[in-house]
Design a protein around this motif. Structure first.
Motif, short mmCIF file in Angstrom:
data_model
loop_
_atom_site.label_atom_id
_atom_site.label_comp_id
_atom_site.label_asym_id
_atom_site.label_seq_id
_atom_site.Cartn_x
_atom_site.Cartn_y
_atom_site.Cartn_z
N UNK A 190 0.81 -1.22 0.00
CA UNK A 190 0.00 0.00 0.00
C UNK A 190 0.84 1.28 0.00
N UNK A 191 1.93 1.28 0.75
CA UNK A 191 2.80 2.46 0.80
C UNK A 191 3.45 2.70 -0.55
N UNK A 192 3.99 1.65 -1.15
CA UNK A 192 4.64 1.80 -2.46
C UNK A 192 3.65 2.27 -3.52
N UNK A 193 2.45 1.75 -3.50
CA UNK A 193 1.46 2.16 -4.49
C UNK A 193 1.05 3.62 -4.27
N UNK A 194 0.96 4.06 -3.03
CA UNK A 194 0.63 5.46 -2.74
C UNK A 194 1.73 6.40 -3.22
N UNK A 195 2.98 5.92 -3.20
CA UNK A 195 4.13 6.74 -3.58
C UNK A 195 4.55 6.54 -5.04
N UNK A 196 3.93 5.62 -5.72
CA UNK A 196 4.39 5.18 -7.04
C UNK A 196 4.72 6.32 -8.00
N UNK A 197 3.90 7.32 -8.09
CA UNK A 197 4.14 8.43 -9.00
C UNK A 197 5.31 9.31 -8.60
N UNK A 198 5.78 9.17 -7.37
CA UNK A 198 6.89 9.99 -6.88
C UNK A 198 8.20 9.22 -6.79
N UNK A 199 8.18 7.95 -7.13
CA UNK A 199 9.38 7.11 -7.06
C UNK A 199 10.10 7.15 -8.39
N UNK A 200 11.40 7.44 -8.34
CA UNK A 200 12.21 7.42 -9.56
C UNK A 200 12.75 6.02 -9.79
N UNK A 201 14.04 5.86 -9.63
CA UNK A 201 14.66 4.56 -9.80
C UNK A 201 14.42 3.68 -8.58
N UNK A 202 14.25 2.39 -8.85
CA UNK A 202 14.05 1.39 -7.80
C UNK A 202 15.26 0.47 -7.84
N UNK A 227 3.29 -2.84 -11.67
CA UNK A 227 3.20 -1.87 -12.76
C UNK A 227 4.29 -0.83 -12.82
N UNK A 228 5.38 -1.02 -12.11
CA UNK A 228 6.49 -0.09 -12.23
C UNK A 228 7.17 -0.33 -13.57
N UNK A 229 7.60 0.73 -14.26
CA UNK A 229 8.26 0.57 -15.56
C UNK A 229 9.57 -0.21 -15.45
#
Length: 109
Positions: free
Chosen positions: A9-21, A35-37
């Motif tokens: 849930x935390x990662x999905x809430x932040x997904x649009x603000x996350x750059x490289x993983x 669904x991360x690129x």
């Protein structure tokens, strides 16, 4: 579903603000399924250095931690990180337990 250290849930809430993983081997599959690129996900083994640009070296280092979900144990690699620029170095052990690997990462002086 509770993902403890990899909290969905935390990662999905932040997904649009996350750059490289940047993750250990086997962890990228979770990000792909969420669904991360692909071009945003970097999986690496211990003792690997990633240079995503000319100003920052990211060293992927050992950690002592078990991983797994349900009956599938140790299918991914837990890591620690050393971040290095021309001016500073920082070590982040994550949720690593103490072990002999620290002596190789940070030699005693």
């Amino acid at each position: 579903m509770n993902w403890d250290h990899l909290d969905h849930p935390t990662l999905m809430a932040m997904k649009g603000r996350i750059g490289d993983v940047i993750v250990g081997l086997g962890v990228g599959e979770h990000f792909r399924s969420w669904g991360f690129p692909e071009d945003q996900i970097y999986e690496a083994d211990w003792d690997t250095t990633l240079n995503l640009d000319e100003t920052l070296a990211i060293h992927i280092l050992p950690a002592r931690h078990y991983s797994g979900r349900w009956l599938e144990k140790n299918q991914s690699l837990w890591v620690s990180f050393a971040l290095e620029t021309a001016d500073w170095k920082i070590f982040f052990s994550g949720d690593s337990g103490y072990g002999e690997h620290f002596k190789a990462i940070i030699p005693a002086h």
